[in-house]
Design a protein around this motif. Sequence first.
Motif, short mmCIF file in Angstrom:
data_model
loop_
_atom_site.label_atom_id
_atom_site.label_comp_id
_atom_site.label_asym_id
_atom_site.label_seq_id
_atom_site.Cartn_x
_atom_site.Cartn_y
_atom_site.Cartn_z
N THR A 170 23.79 6.65 39.26
CA THR A 170 22.75 7.57 38.84
C THR A 170 23.33 8.76 38.07
O THR A 170 22.63 9.73 37.80
N ALA A 171 24.60 8.66 37.73
CA ALA A 171 25.29 9.69 36.95
C ALA A 171 26.54 9.04 36.34
O ALA A 171 26.94 7.95 36.77
N PRO A 172 27.14 9.68 35.36
CA PRO A 172 28.40 9.13 34.83
C PRO A 172 29.44 9.00 35.95
O PRO A 172 29.44 9.76 36.92
N VAL A 173 30.32 8.03 35.80
CA VAL A 173 31.30 7.69 36.83
C VAL A 173 32.11 8.90 37.31
O VAL A 173 32.36 9.05 38.51
N ASP A 174 32.51 9.78 36.42
CA ASP A 174 33.38 10.90 36.80
C ASP A 174 32.66 12.02 37.54
O ASP A 174 33.27 13.02 37.89
N CYS A 175 31.38 11.87 37.85
CA CYS A 175 30.61 12.91 38.57
C CYS A 175 30.62 12.72 40.07
O CYS A 175 30.18 13.60 40.81
N ALA A 176 31.11 11.60 40.57
CA ALA A 176 31.02 11.28 42.00
C ALA A 176 32.01 12.06 42.85
O ALA A 176 33.14 12.31 42.46
N ASP A 177 31.55 12.43 44.04
CA ASP A 177 32.38 13.05 45.06
C ASP A 177 32.65 11.99 46.12
O ASP A 177 32.07 10.90 46.08
N SER A 178 33.48 12.30 47.09
CA SER A 178 33.76 11.34 48.16
C SER A 178 32.80 11.47 49.33
O SER A 178 32.89 10.72 50.29
N ALA A 179 31.84 12.39 49.28
CA ALA A 179 30.88 12.60 50.36
C ALA A 179 29.65 11.70 50.19
O ALA A 179 29.18 11.48 49.08
N TRP A 180 29.18 11.20 51.32
CA TRP A 180 28.04 10.28 51.34
C TRP A 180 27.00 10.74 52.35
O TRP A 180 27.33 11.35 53.36
N ILE A 181 25.74 10.40 52.09
CA ILE A 181 24.67 10.51 53.08
C ILE A 181 24.23 9.07 53.34
O ILE A 181 23.89 8.34 52.40
N ILE A 182 24.26 8.67 54.60
CA ILE A 182 23.94 7.29 54.94
C ILE A 182 22.58 7.24 55.61
O ILE A 182 22.38 7.84 56.66
N LEU A 183 21.65 6.54 54.98
CA LEU A 183 20.31 6.38 55.51
C LEU A 183 20.21 4.97 56.08
O LEU A 183 19.79 4.04 55.40
N ASP A 184 20.64 4.80 57.33
CA ASP A 184 20.61 3.44 57.90
C ASP A 184 20.22 3.42 59.37
O ASP A 184 20.63 2.55 60.10
N ASP A 185 19.38 4.38 59.79
CA ASP A 185 18.91 4.36 61.17
C ASP A 185 18.12 3.09 61.45
O ASP A 185 18.10 2.58 62.55
N GLU A 186 17.43 2.61 60.46
CA GLU A 186 16.68 1.38 60.54
C GLU A 186 16.59 0.85 59.11
O GLU A 186 16.89 1.54 58.17
N GLU A 187 16.18 -0.41 58.97
CA GLU A 187 16.05 -0.94 57.61
C GLU A 187 14.94 -0.20 56.91
O GLU A 187 13.97 0.19 57.54
N PRO A 188 14.96 0.02 55.64
CA PRO A 188 16.02 -0.34 54.70
C PRO A 188 17.21 0.59 54.78
O PRO A 188 17.06 1.73 55.23
N ARG A 189 18.36 0.12 54.38
CA ARG A 189 19.59 0.91 54.41
C ARG A 189 20.07 1.20 53.00
O ARG A 189 20.20 0.31 52.19
N VAL A 190 20.32 2.48 52.77
CA VAL A 190 20.84 2.93 51.48
C VAL A 190 21.88 4.01 51.76
O VAL A 190 21.65 4.89 52.59
N TRP A 191 23.02 3.94 51.11
CA TRP A 191 24.06 4.95 51.23
C TRP A 191 24.11 5.72 49.93
O TRP A 191 24.27 5.14 48.86
N LEU A 192 23.96 7.03 50.01
CA LEU A 192 23.89 7.89 48.83
C LEU A 192 25.20 8.63 48.63
O LEU A 192 25.66 9.33 49.53
N GLN A 193 25.80 8.50 47.47
CA GLN A 193 27.03 9.21 47.15
C GLN A 193 26.70 10.50 46.42
O GLN A 193 26.06 10.49 45.36
#
Length: 112
Positions: free
Chosen positions: A56-79
């Motif tokens: 959702t952004a150019p490759v060089d914009c990513a950090d190593s921190a994530w928010i993980i939305l997986d308490d129940e389905e659906p599961r998505v991990w946000l960087q």
Amino acid sequence: MTETEPPLLADVYPALVSFLDAALVSEGESTLAQAVAGLRFHGWCGCSQTCTYLRTAPVDCADSAWIILDDEEPRVWLQLDRDHASFAGMEICEFDLGPAPVLDLDRPSEMG
């Protein structure tokens, strides 16, 4: 020659954006939920035919921190991006994106 701006993620995958907005608000992340509306679809990772990392952004914009939305389905991990004000990408672990729209011809072959 000016390159065209990528489409909004909401135009490519509206159900995903709706889910992310609601999930982030329920997690107490209303500022990040607001950022979801402005995310652009920069395509899929491309490291393999089945990689499920959506950019959702150019490759060089990513950090190593994530928010993980997986308490129940659906599961998505946000960087998170480097500023932690938005997202650079997301791993779509279990989410039915629906039919692949015309705007996303390179969707991974293993996705719903």
